[in-house]
Every structure is written in C-alpha cells, then in structure tokens.
Design a protein around this motif. Structure first.
Motif, PDB file in Angstrom:
ATOM      1  N   VAL A 187       0.655  -1.172  -0.064  1.00 30.62           N
ATOM      2  CA  VAL A 187      -0.019   0.080  -0.003  1.00 30.62           C
ATOM      3  C   VAL A 187       0.785   1.362   0.128  1.00 30.62           C
ATOM      4  N   PRO A 188       0.558   2.318  -0.739  1.00 30.39           N
ATOM      5  CA  PRO A 188       1.154   3.380  -0.594  1.00 30.39           C
ATOM      6  C   PRO A 188       1.349   3.950   0.839  1.00 30.39           C
ATOM      7  N   MET A 189       2.381   4.913   0.928  1.00 30.28           N
ATOM      8  CA  MET A 189       2.657   5.629   2.538  1.00 30.28           C
ATOM      9  C   MET A 189       2.490   7.174   2.252  1.00 30.28           C
ATOM     10  N   GLU A 190       2.071   7.477   3.420  1.00 28.52           N
ATOM     11  CA  GLU A 190       1.979   9.167   3.704  1.00 28.52           C
ATOM     12  C   GLU A 190       2.979   9.799   4.190  1.00 28.52           C
ATOM     13  N   VAL A 191       3.472  10.927   3.921  1.00 28.49           N
ATOM     14  CA  VAL A 191       4.502  11.715   4.283  1.00 28.49           C
ATOM     15  C   VAL A 191       4.178  13.221   4.867  1.00 28.49           C
ATOM     16  N   LYS A 192       5.034  13.724   5.681  1.00 27.10           N
ATOM     17  CA  LYS A 192       4.805  14.679   6.287  1.00 27.10           C
ATOM     18  C   LYS A 192       5.141  15.965   5.421  1.00 27.10           C
ATOM     19  N   GLU A 193       6.046  16.015   4.863  1.00 28.88           N
ATOM     20  CA  GLU A 193       6.799  17.136   4.047  1.00 28.88           C
ATOM     21  C   GLU A 193       5.943  17.879   3.013  1.00 28.88           C
ATOM     22  N   TRP A 194       6.170  19.266   2.749  1.00 31.21           N
ATOM     23  CA  TRP A 194       5.475  19.833   1.887  1.00 31.21           C
ATOM     24  C   TRP A 194       5.440  19.564   0.244  1.00 31.21           C
ATOM     25  N   TYR A 195       6.983  18.980   0.332  1.00 33.00           N
ATOM     26  CA  TYR A 195       7.334  18.905  -1.154  1.00 33.00           C
ATOM     27  C   TYR A 195       6.965  17.608  -1.823  1.00 33.00           C
ATOM     28  N   ALA A 196       6.191  16.667  -1.074  1.00 32.26           N
ATOM     29  CA  ALA A 196       5.449  15.459  -1.877  1.00 32.26           C
ATOM     30  C   ALA A 196       4.468  15.853  -2.896  1.00 32.26           C
ATOM     31  N   LYS A 197       3.792  16.826  -2.414  1.00 36.07           N
ATOM     32  CA  LYS A 197       2.766  17.626  -3.260  1.00 36.07           C
ATOM     33  C   LYS A 197       3.326  18.273  -4.663  1.00 36.07           C
ATOM     34  N   GLU A 198       4.344  18.727  -4.195  1.00 40.63           N
ATOM     35  CA  GLU A 198       5.088  19.527  -5.442  1.00 40.63           C
ATOM     36  C   GLU A 198       5.550  18.564  -6.337  1.00 40.63           C
ATOM     37  N   LEU A 199       5.959  17.419  -5.759  1.00 38.86           N
ATOM     38  CA  LEU A 199       6.464  16.289  -6.679  1.00 38.86           C
ATOM     39  C   LEU A 199       5.541  15.346  -7.341  1.00 38.86           C
ATOM     40  N   MET A 200       3.994  15.635  -6.986  1.00 39.40           N
ATOM     41  CA  MET A 200       3.189  14.654  -7.403  1.00 39.40           C
ATOM     42  C   MET A 200       3.224  14.233  -8.967  1.00 39.40           C
ATOM     43  N   GLY A 201       3.150  13.051  -9.141  1.00 37.32           N
ATOM     44  CA  GLY A 201       3.315  12.359 -10.496  1.00 37.32           C
ATOM     45  C   GLY A 201       4.577  12.142 -10.915  1.00 37.32           C
ATOM     46  N   LEU A 202       5.914  12.626 -10.265  1.00 41.00           N
ATOM     47  CA  LEU A 202       7.001  12.339 -10.641  1.00 41.00           C
ATOM     48  C   LEU A 202       7.449  10.910 -10.378  1.00 41.00           C
ATOM     49  N   SER A 203       7.816  10.136 -11.419  1.00 36.30           N
ATOM     50  CA  SER A 203       8.419   8.830 -11.062  1.00 36.30           C
ATOM     51  C   SER A 203       9.837   8.654 -11.118  1.00 36.30           C
ATOM     52  N   LEU A 204      10.573   7.986 -10.231  1.00 31.52           N
ATOM     53  CA  LEU A 204      11.954   7.836 -10.053  1.00 31.52           C
ATOM     54  C   LEU A 204      12.224   6.596 -10.243  1.00 31.52           C
ATOM     55  N   ARG A 205      13.110   6.350 -11.491  1.00 28.27           N
ATOM     56  CA  ARG A 205      13.849   5.004 -11.369  1.00 28.27           C
ATOM     57  C   ARG A 205      15.210   4.766 -11.161  1.00 28.27           C
ATOM     58  N   ASN A 206      15.579   3.414 -10.905  1.00 30.09           N
ATOM     59  CA  ASN A 206      16.932   3.404 -10.706  1.00 30.09           C
ATOM     60  C   ASN A 206      17.516   3.995  -9.202  1.00 30.09           C
ATOM     61  N   ILE A 207      16.509   4.109  -8.337  1.00 33.59           N
ATOM     62  CA  ILE A 207      16.966   4.780  -6.831  1.00 33.59           C
ATOM     63  C   ILE A 207      16.955   3.840  -5.984  1.00 33.59           C
ATOM     64  N   GLU A 208      17.727   4.139  -4.731  1.00 33.35           N
ATOM     65  CA  GLU A 208      17.712   3.284  -3.415  1.00 33.35           C
ATOM     66  C   GLU A 208      16.876   3.976  -2.366  1.00 33.35           C
TER      67      GLU A 208
ATOM     68  N   LEU B  91      19.231   9.304  -4.560  1.00 28.81           N
ATOM     69  CA  LEU B  91      18.945   9.614  -5.959  1.00 28.81           C
ATOM     70  C   LEU B  91      19.863   9.113  -7.047  1.00 28.81           C
ATOM     71  N   LYS B  92      21.166   8.766  -6.538  1.00 27.39           N
ATOM     72  CA  LYS B  92      22.325   8.471  -7.501  1.00 27.39           C
ATOM     73  C   LYS B  92      23.045   7.141  -6.651  1.00 27.39           C
ATOM     74  N   PRO B  93      22.230   5.910  -6.657  1.00 24.02           N
ATOM     75  CA  PRO B  93      22.952   5.020  -5.902  1.00 24.02           C
ATOM     76  C   PRO B  93      24.291   4.330  -6.651  1.00 24.02           C
ATOM     77  N   ALA B  94      24.197   4.665  -7.889  1.00 23.18           N
ATOM     78  CA  ALA B  94      25.327   3.984  -8.751  1.00 23.18           C
ATOM     79  C   ALA B  94      26.500   4.819  -8.661  1.00 23.18           C
ATOM     80  N   LEU B  95      26.592   5.878  -7.965  1.00 25.30           N
ATOM     81  CA  LEU B  95      27.830   6.684  -7.619  1.00 25.30           C
ATOM     82  C   LEU B  95      28.031   6.863  -6.198  1.00 25.30           C
ATOM     83  N   ALA B  96      29.307   6.460  -5.907  1.00 23.32           N
ATOM     84  CA  ALA B  96      29.946   6.858  -4.605  1.00 23.32           C
ATOM     85  C   ALA B  96      30.117   8.281  -4.204  1.00 23.32           C
TER      86      ALA B  96
END
Length: 414
Positions: A195-216, A267-272
């Motif tokens: 199930v999806p999860m809820e977050v406290k921060e304001w910026y979740a709404k700003e990012l609505m619809g954004l999909s991130l791939r290859n993240i950890e 956001l960049k797990p492939a890079l140390a």
C-alpha cells in the motif's frame, strides 16, 4: 463422492473448486459478487501478474509472513505448475522484467475466463450474488453453510477463500475472518499491505506524478535500518507509492502504525560520494557563470530540481562559481540522502493485499485443513500469509487453493 462448498470466488476459491472437482467431488462455489474474480480482474493494473519465475529459494524469500508454512504448498503446486496449468486452460503467458508472469494478452479477464471455462467443464455449481453467512459445525466437524437469506447448505467439507480487507469495493470485507473466528480460530492483527505511504513534508505534493527509476530507498526507525531496496518509486499528492514503496509497506507497516519513520532516498545509488562530487563538479564547470537554480539540469528531472535547490540551502540566485566546497558537500549529501518523514499507511481502499489473517499455527500446512474443525479448509488471502510484489501473492493463492481443493474430499472420507 463428497459434497464440497467453497466460500469465495476469487483466485484461491476458483482454483480450489477446480481441483476439488477434478478429484470427482460434487462442488458448489458461492460468491457474493455478481461475477467471479472481481479483485483478480484489477490486479497488476488489469494485467494480472499470475506468478513469478523465481527459483524456489527466492520464492520463499519474497514471502514476508510465515514463509516456512508455505513449504508444502509451494512444492505441491509450484510456479512452473501454475504456468502449465493456465497454458492448459488456454491462457498463453509471457515473462517480463523481474520474472513477472502475465497473460500474453495483457488482459486479466483471460485468466478469469480460463478458470470459469474449467469450472463449467467440471460441472461446478456456481452461485453468484450469494453471500455465505456462517459455517455450520457439530462436534468439531463441518456440516455445511448458512447463506445470507437463511438457506442451509449441507457439505462434507468447506473451503473458506473469502479474501481479506483490501479493495473492499471488490467484496473483500473480512467475511472470512468472521467465519474463522466463529469456528474458534485466531485471527492475527490486520494491516493494509502493498500500500502507498503518507509523508509529512510539503514537497511531496510539489513532486506529485514524478516517477523515479533506479533509486535506492532505506527506511529507518531512528538509527535502526528496517528496509532497503532498489528500483522505482512514485510521488503522489499525499506521499509516496510505486514498487519499492509498496513492498516496503509490508515490512514496516506494523512499526509505522506505532510511530513515524524516515524514508531515505539515494537519487544516485550507482555513484559513490566521491564519484558524485566529481559529477557535480563537471555540471558546475559547464555552467560556472549561471545561477545555481539553472545549473543542475543534467542531474535531476525538471520537477525535482526546484525542490532540491530549496532544500540544499544554497541561494538559488547564487552564481555557480561562487558556491563553496562546504555548500557543494551539503548538496551531494542531499542527493545521496533525500529524506522524508513517513507518517502512516494509506487505507485498505488502496492496499493490494491484507497483512495478517487466520493464524497458520491452527492450519495443517500439508492440506490447508483446520486443526480445530474437521472438514474446514482455508486458502488464499484469508490466511496470515503475504509477500512482496511480483506475482508472489497470487502464487500463494494458487498453491494454498490447490492443496485445499485436493484434500477437501479426502477429509470427509476419513
């Protein structure tokens, strides 16, 4: 020949009815909806992720609750047998990324129609719009069912496959738990899962619809790490969703019910960090006369850029060639640990499955028969069994349904 009644016409109930009928029993299937497989129809976004081609060890590793209980089930009716079974029913399959198996047509309706055809061929009596109210027992043995309108149905064995609480609009309203409790069974604590999860921060709404791939992602409770995974996620108006988030919810849900947790996104797990610093430096060198807010186009999706800029603490109008080493370090730290506060799970309306259910300690793992009531069997989501995404939960339904259907007739003879 035994009379077998199946309560619930979802994945587990339909396959249980098929194998009970193939064993020469007289089978009746009771479904309170107007059609069979209503929840199955919407699984996998309407494509129906039937199973997974994973090796058996990985199948067990994908199970979150009580994997050892499934040993007999998974080996009695394997993922390979599931694929062969549906191919035999005329449902061609295909395998996609991560071993996920779908009908070749991408239509879940093909899976349901394949099962329906087999039920009809075997002469299973299908009673739609028919709700089971209670299981009738006497002296510790099943006698039959009581239907919603007061009709009694005699049966030598009853298979409860009434689902959980997820997607209540499909009829999953916890009926199976009620039936189990009335027969003396313990039902463990229930949670929405996958199930999806809820977050406290304001910026979740700003990012609505954004999909991130290859993240950890890593989820922590203070300094304690609860979950880590690599893959794809999605921001929503209330928080976060997507494959890695849904799977995480099954692991951290019970803890999240008690307290807030922290979601860390790399956001960049492939890079140390050192490699990322060099990457950022290259980006800055290429834009050294530009303002900071315009200088990271190559690092993030456009929607994420203003949020990262604001959280970095670097003035957005500042020229890139004026950014200090310390500011750049904070910026790279933010990229490696973009954090949000998880405040809770979304409701059962959005949950793919239910976590918790009929205690498996009271069920025979080799037959799915109740240890408390002779002739009473359980299969599918009603049991305290759940797994991560990828077709594993449906495999639980097929395997436990197979065992229940196979042994229900035997029980009444012994």
């Amino acid at each position: 020949m035994s009379k077998i009644a199946v309560a619930g016409g979802g994945a587990a109930g339909m396959i249980a009815a098929v194998f009970a009928a193939r064993n020469g029993n007289e089978v009746s299937l009771y479904e309170k909806n107007e059609k069979l497989g209503k929840k199955l129809f919407i699984t996998g976004k309407g494509r129906c992720n039937l199973t997974n081609t994973a090796e058996m060890e990985d199948m067990f590793n994908a199970v979150v609750s009580n994997p050892k209980f499934l040993y007999s089930s998974f080996y009695s009716f394997t993922n390979d047998q599931t694929i062969a079974f549906f191919e035999e029913l005329g449902v061609k399959t295909k395998t996609e990324r991560g071993g996920r198996v779908f009908p070749a047509s991408d239509h879940s309706s093909d899976v349901i129609h394949g099962l329906e055809r087999e039920l009809n061929r075997l002469g299973v009596r299908i009673e739609l719009n028919t709700e089971v109210k209670e299981i009738l027992t006497e002296n510790g043995k099943v006698q039959g069912l009581m239907l919603a309108f007061g009709k009694k149905v005699e049966a030598d064995a009853v298979i409860v496959a009434a689902g959980g609480l997820s997607y209540p609009s499909t009829g999953s309203t916890g009926d199976g738990y009620r039936m189990a409790r009335s027969c003396g069974h313990k039902v463990t604590r229930l949670f929405p899962a996958l199930v999806p999860m809820e977050v406290k921060e304001w910026y979740a709404k700003e990012l609505m619809g954004l999909s991130l791939r290859n993240i950890e992602i890593t989820i922590t409770d203070g300094t304690k790490r609860l979950y880590q995974d690599f893959g794809e996620m999605l921001f929503t108006h209330y928080g976060v969703s997507g494959p890695v988030i849904l799977s995480a919810s099954s692991i951290v849900g019970s803890r999240l019910a008690e307290k807030e947790l922290t979601l860390h996104i790399d956001l960049k797990p492939a890079l140390a960090k050192e490699q990322l610093d060099k990457r950022v430096l290259r980006e800055f060198d290429a834009n050294h006369n530009r303002q900071f807010k315009n200088a990271s186009a190559g690092l993030f999706p456009a929607k994420l850029r203003p949020v990262i800029v604001e959280l970095s603490g670097i003035p957005e109008e500042k020229k890139v060639n004026e950014i200090t080493r310390e500011e750049r370090k904070k910026f790279t730290d933010l990229i490696k640990d973009f954090s949000m506060t998880l405040t809770g799970l979304r409701s059962y309306n959005e949950a793919i499955i239910t976590k918790g259910g009929v205690s498996v300690k009271e069920i025979d793992p080799g037959t799915m028969e109740s240890k408390l009531v002779k002739g009473l069997f359980f299969a599918g989501e009603v049991l305290d069994l759940d797994a991560v995404t990828g077709g594993f939960n449906l495999q639980i339904a097929w395997s436990t349904g197979f065992l229940a259907g196979t042994y229900a007739g035997d029980s009444s003879q012994s």
